[in-house]
Design a protein around this motif. Structure first.
Motif, PDB file in Angstrom:
ATOM      1  N   ASP A   8      34.751 -29.698   5.278  1.00  0.00           N
ATOM      2  CA  ASP A   8      36.190 -29.791   5.039  1.00  0.00           C
ATOM      3  C   ASP A   8      36.914 -28.468   5.273  1.00  0.00           C
ATOM      4  N   CYS A  10      37.584 -26.970   8.091  1.00  0.00           N
ATOM      5  CA  CYS A  10      38.517 -27.172   9.196  1.00  0.00           C
ATOM      6  C   CYS A  10      38.831 -28.655   9.271  1.00  0.00           C
ATOM      7  N   PRO A  11      40.032 -29.056   8.887  1.00  0.00           N
ATOM      8  CA  PRO A  11      40.341 -30.484   8.875  1.00  0.00           C
ATOM      9  C   PRO A  11      40.362 -31.129  10.260  1.00  0.00           C
ATOM     10  N   HIS A  98      31.269 -31.945  10.800  1.00  0.00           N
ATOM     11  CA  HIS A  98      31.995 -32.963  10.044  1.00  0.00           C
ATOM     12  C   HIS A  98      31.123 -34.177   9.768  1.00  0.00           C
TER      13      HIS A  98
END
Length: 113
Positions: A8, A10-11, A98
């Motif tokens: 989380d 880097c969205p 991610h």
């Protein structure tokens, strides 16, 4: 934004690319549009990792070589194609972090004589 953070940190992939300095930043003024440059603030080590791994990946990875050749066939110079490849590698890196998975190793190429 910590580099060593979790998935989380880097969205989006765009945020990671901007943080790593491989996403162009606009330098527009007045009527001038489309003038892009490297951002002034970025993580120097992360940019170095992306920019040094991109040309090496063209020697070892056939998909990276195809992407580089595709960019060259569109009329980009070698440097522009390498920067585009570095940006693509940033996108892939962010997706792997991610999704919490590893990059699949390429199967060995066996040539039959």
């Amino acid at each position: 934004m910590p580099v060593g953070g979790g998935p989380d940190a880097c969205p989006t992939a765009d945020r990671l690319a901007a943080f790593g300095g491989v996403a162009p930043a606009p330098r527009d003024s007045g009527r001038t549009r489309g003038n892009f440059h490297r951002p002034q603030r970025y993580h120097r080590r992360l940019r170095r990792a992306f920019s040094t791994s991109a040309p090496v990946s063209t020697w070892t990875g056939p998909s990276c070589e195809r992407f580089h050749q595709h960019e060259r066939s569109e009329g980009k110079r070698h440097t522009q194609a390498v920067i585009a490849l570095a940006r693509r590698r940033a996108n892939v890196s962010r997706a792997l972090v991610h999704d919490r998975r590893c990059h699949p190793p390429a199967p060995p190429v066996i040539s039959t004589a």
